[in-house]
Each structure stands twice: as C-alpha cells, then as structure tokens.
Design a protein around this motif. Structure first.
Motif, PDB file in Angstrom:
ATOM      1  N   ALA A 210      -9.003  24.235  12.106  1.00 29.94           N
ATOM      2  CA  ALA A 210      -7.962  23.285  11.723  1.00 29.94           C
ATOM      3  C   ALA A 210      -6.862  23.291  12.771  1.00 29.94           C
ATOM      4  O   ALA A 210      -6.597  24.325  13.392  1.00 29.94           O
ATOM      5  N   VAL A 211      -6.243  22.141  12.972  1.00 33.63           N
ATOM      6  CA  VAL A 211      -5.023  22.066  13.772  1.00 33.63           C
ATOM      7  C   VAL A 211      -3.923  21.544  12.865  1.00 33.63           C
ATOM      8  O   VAL A 211      -4.140  20.638  12.054  1.00 33.63           O
ATOM      9  N   MET A 212      -2.754  22.162  12.991  1.00 35.92           N
ATOM     10  CA  MET A 212      -1.624  21.774  12.155  1.00 35.92           C
ATOM     11  C   MET A 212      -0.358  21.834  12.980  1.00 35.92           C
ATOM     12  O   MET A 212      -0.145  22.793  13.742  1.00 35.92           O
ATOM     13  N   GLY A 213       0.473  20.837  12.822  1.00 34.81           N
ATOM     14  CA  GLY A 213       1.758  20.843  13.500  1.00 34.81           C
ATOM     15  C   GLY A 213       2.598  22.030  13.053  1.00 34.81           C
ATOM     16  O   GLY A 213       2.655  22.353  11.865  1.00 34.81           O
ATOM     17  N   ARG A 214       3.230  22.697  14.011  1.00 31.14           N
ATOM     18  CA  ARG A 214       4.078  23.855  13.696  1.00 31.14           C
ATOM     19  C   ARG A 214       5.188  23.465  12.724  1.00 31.14           C
ATOM     20  O   ARG A 214       5.563  24.257  11.862  1.00 31.14           O
ATOM     21  N   VAL A 215       5.698  22.247  12.838  1.00 31.28           N
ATOM     22  CA  VAL A 215       6.775  21.804  11.956  1.00 31.28           C
ATOM     23  C   VAL A 215       6.311  21.837  10.507  1.00 31.28           C
ATOM     24  O   VAL A 215       7.003  22.344   9.628  1.00 31.28           O
ATOM     25  N   GLY A 216       5.115  21.308  10.240  1.00 27.30           N
ATOM     26  CA  GLY A 216       4.601  21.303   8.877  1.00 27.30           C
ATOM     27  C   GLY A 216       4.390  22.697   8.328  1.00 27.30           C
ATOM     28  O   GLY A 216       4.736  22.991   7.179  1.00 27.30           O
ATOM     29  N   GLN A 217       3.837  23.584   9.130  1.00 29.60           N
ATOM     30  CA  GLN A 217       3.596  24.952   8.670  1.00 29.60           C
ATOM     31  C   GLN A 217       4.914  25.692   8.456  1.00 29.60           C
ATOM     32  O   GLN A 217       5.039  26.501   7.538  1.00 29.60           O
ATOM     33  N   SER A 218       5.921  25.392   9.281  1.00 31.90           N
ATOM     34  CA  SER A 218       7.208  26.095   9.158  1.00 31.90           C
ATOM     35  C   SER A 218       7.951  25.726   7.875  1.00 31.90           C
ATOM     36  O   SER A 218       8.917  26.387   7.512  1.00 31.90           O
TER      37      SER A 218
ATOM     38  N   THR B 125     -13.332  16.493   9.635  1.00 32.18           N
ATOM     39  CA  THR B 125     -13.800  16.382   8.254  1.00 32.18           C
ATOM     40  C   THR B 125     -12.657  16.117   7.284  1.00 32.18           C
ATOM     41  O   THR B 125     -12.892  15.782   6.127  1.00 32.18           O
ATOM     42  N   TRP B 126     -11.422  16.289   7.732  1.00 36.14           N
ATOM     43  CA  TRP B 126     -10.252  16.052   6.891  1.00 36.14           C
ATOM     44  C   TRP B 126      -9.073  15.742   7.796  1.00 36.14           C
ATOM     45  O   TRP B 126      -8.885  16.379   8.819  1.00 36.14           O
ATOM     46  N   GLY B 127      -8.267  14.779   7.419  1.00 32.81           N
ATOM     47  CA  GLY B 127      -7.078  14.444   8.183  1.00 32.81           C
ATOM     48  C   GLY B 127      -7.384  13.473   9.305  1.00 32.81           C
ATOM     49  O   GLY B 127      -8.541  13.155   9.595  1.00 32.81           O
ATOM     50  N   THR B 128      -6.307  13.004   9.920  1.00 29.73           N
ATOM     51  CA  THR B 128      -6.428  12.056  11.013  1.00 29.73           C
ATOM     52  C   THR B 128      -5.528  12.500  12.160  1.00 29.73           C
ATOM     53  O   THR B 128      -4.752  13.442  12.025  1.00 29.73           O
ATOM     54  N   GLU B 129      -5.613  11.779  13.238  1.00 28.66           N
ATOM     55  CA  GLU B 129      -4.820  12.080  14.427  1.00 28.66           C
ATOM     56  C   GLU B 129      -3.323  12.066  14.137  1.00 28.66           C
ATOM     57  O   GLU B 129      -2.565  12.815  14.736  1.00 28.66           O
ATOM     58  N   THR B 130      -2.879  11.247  13.218  1.00 28.86           N
ATOM     59  CA  THR B 130      -1.443  11.069  12.989  1.00 28.86           C
ATOM     60  C   THR B 130      -0.876  11.842  11.799  1.00 28.86           C
ATOM     61  O   THR B 130       0.331  11.813  11.581  1.00 28.86           O
ATOM     62  N   GLU B 131      -1.706  12.540  11.043  1.00 26.84           N
ATOM     63  CA  GLU B 131      -1.221  13.202   9.831  1.00 26.84           C
ATOM     64  C   GLU B 131      -0.558  14.558  10.063  1.00 26.84           C
ATOM     65  O   GLU B 131       0.091  15.074   9.157  1.00 26.84           O
ATOM     66  N   GLY B 132      -0.764  15.183  11.208  1.00 28.82           N
ATOM     67  CA  GLY B 132      -0.179  16.499  11.439  1.00 28.82           C
ATOM     68  C   GLY B 132      -1.042  17.647  10.970  1.00 28.82           C
ATOM     69  O   GLY B 132      -0.671  18.811  11.112  1.00 28.82           O
TER      70      GLY B 132
END
Length: 127
Positions: A49-57, A29-36
C-alpha cells in the motif's frame, strides 16, 4: 498473526501510485491515484500500500522518514526485469552477485525515496 500489508508512507501519493502501477507493474486493487491511499496486488499473499504521510499523521505521530526499511521484490530473470524497469523510467543500480547470500540484486528508489531491491536466486551447485 500474519503479515497483511506493507504500507509505504509517502509525501507524494499520486507519484508513488503511478510508479508502482506503471513502472513496477503492480495492479491496484483499492484506491486511485488521487485518493491518497492505494493497495496493490503483489502476487505473494500480502498487499503493498502507498499512503500519503498527511493522511497517516491524522491518526499517529510520524517520525522523519529514512532508510529504516527496504522493499524487496523477487523475480525469475533479473536482467529482463531491470531492462523492463529502465524502459518504464526507473533507474536501477548495477547488478551485484552475492553467492554467499544466494542471490543477485540491484537497488532503486521510488519517487518518495523508499529503497527497493529487485533480486533473484543464484543457482547453487552442490558437490
């Protein structure tokens, strides 16, 4: 206060995006495969939600990941759900019946190693 999201912090956001979209069958519903970052409709009033650890850090110090939590997905027909997951490339474990818990279930992991339980109720017989 209400639960709005469960956010899984992952090392490979694109792989997890594809897993939850293509294998589990959730609709982004939000974001794409490449956005993180991406949100998925769960049909239950909250969002996965799935979020790259790098972005959250970037906004909070993260501890090492581990089995501190488990995503639980309820289904009406466990055998059919597991067959569909296998067809789409998942590797769920064996079905376990736990009448004392009122459920039967199987476990699997996403590409980030997050533990997932797929379960359904065991019909209870009353005397």
């Amino acid at each position: 206060m209400k639960l709005t999201h469960v956010r899984l912090l992952v090392d490979d956001a694109p792989a997890c995006f594809r897993f939850y979209r293509d294998v589990i069958g959730l609709t982004p519903t939000w974001g794409t495969e490449t956005e993180g970052y991406a949100d998925f409709e769960t049909g239950g009033g909250s969002t996965l939600a799935v979020m790259g650890r790098v972005g959250q850090s970037e906004v909070v110090d993260l501890r090492d990941s581990g089995d501190g939590a488990m995503l639980v997905l309820g289904v009406d027909d466990l055998e059919s759900a597991l067959a569909g997951l296998r067809e789409r490339g998942a590797e769920p474990g064996e079905i376990v019946d736990r009448p004392d818990w009122g459920i039967r279930f199987a476990h699997l992991r996403d590409p980030a190693g997050n533990l997932i339980e797929v379960n359904c109720p065991i019909p209870m017989e009353w005397d």
